[in-house]
Design an enzyme around this catalytic site. Sequence first.
Site, short mmCIF file in Angstrom:
data_model
loop_
_atom_site.label_atom_id
_atom_site.label_comp_id
_atom_site.label_asym_id
_atom_site.label_seq_id
_atom_site.Cartn_x
_atom_site.Cartn_y
_atom_site.Cartn_z
N GLY A 256 39.35 47.73 43.69
CA GLY A 256 39.59 47.05 42.44
C GLY A 256 39.60 45.54 42.64
O GLY A 256 39.70 45.05 43.76
N LEU B 60 45.33 41.50 46.53
CA LEU B 60 45.60 42.93 46.45
C LEU B 60 44.47 43.64 45.72
O LEU B 60 44.01 43.17 44.68
CB LEU B 60 46.93 43.11 45.69
N GLY C 124 43.84 47.83 50.10
CA GLY C 124 45.22 47.39 50.24
C GLY C 124 45.42 45.91 49.98
O GLY C 124 44.98 45.39 48.96
N CYS D 291 39.47 35.87 43.31
CA CYS D 291 39.86 36.88 42.32
C CYS D 291 39.39 36.51 40.91
O CYS D 291 39.97 36.94 39.92
CB CYS D 291 41.37 37.13 42.35
#
Length: 216
Positions: free
Chosen positions: A71, A138, A150, A168
């Site tokens: 993700g 994360l 992880g 991100c």
Amino acid sequence: MENQLLVRRLGRQDYTPVWQAMHQFTDQRDSTTRDEVWLVEHNPVFTQGQAGKAEHLLNTGDIPVVQSDRGGQVTYHGPGQLVAYFLIDLRRKKLGVRELVTHIENLVIHTLKHYQIESAARPDAPGVYVQNRKICSLGLRIRKGCSFHGLALNIQMDLAPFLRINPCGYAGMEMIQLSDLHPVSMEQVEKVLIQELVTLLDYEQVEFSTEAYNHE
């Protein structure tokens, strides 16, 4: 097996073989397989998560880009960053995905508190932040009720490659590392992180190994 954990210390590794091994482990595990955490430092690499967009890769230069199935969006891994992969049977632990994310964020927050560093999670951007600067990224994937991928915690590394991306997916996201705030070694942080994990997820028996997972 519910309360047993195997921690593999894999040292410095390329990203792709470890990613492939996580897939093999998750595909082949069953209800009797104990949970594992893999601790690793990666050679320099940008990884694009499932939500990643090409425009967030600004100037990757000589650092390879790998399309990952975790993700999240783009991030950087490199030496001096502690990567922890959580191979956990969520059904057995009776955990939802959001609960696991919260546990992992709290795991990092508690680890940093050990060094008198105040940090926090953010609802709009998964990870852990110190004074609005990101110290931990994360990204997870769930398959067959089990997690893999992880966290990546910046310990003592070259942060410059983060300037080549929008970390991100956030333009101008400032990064920070633990060694900027407190003198520390990778081994010390690993030890605290695992202690906190064992407490948070209620493992009773922990074994350590330096051998890579072998699916054969």
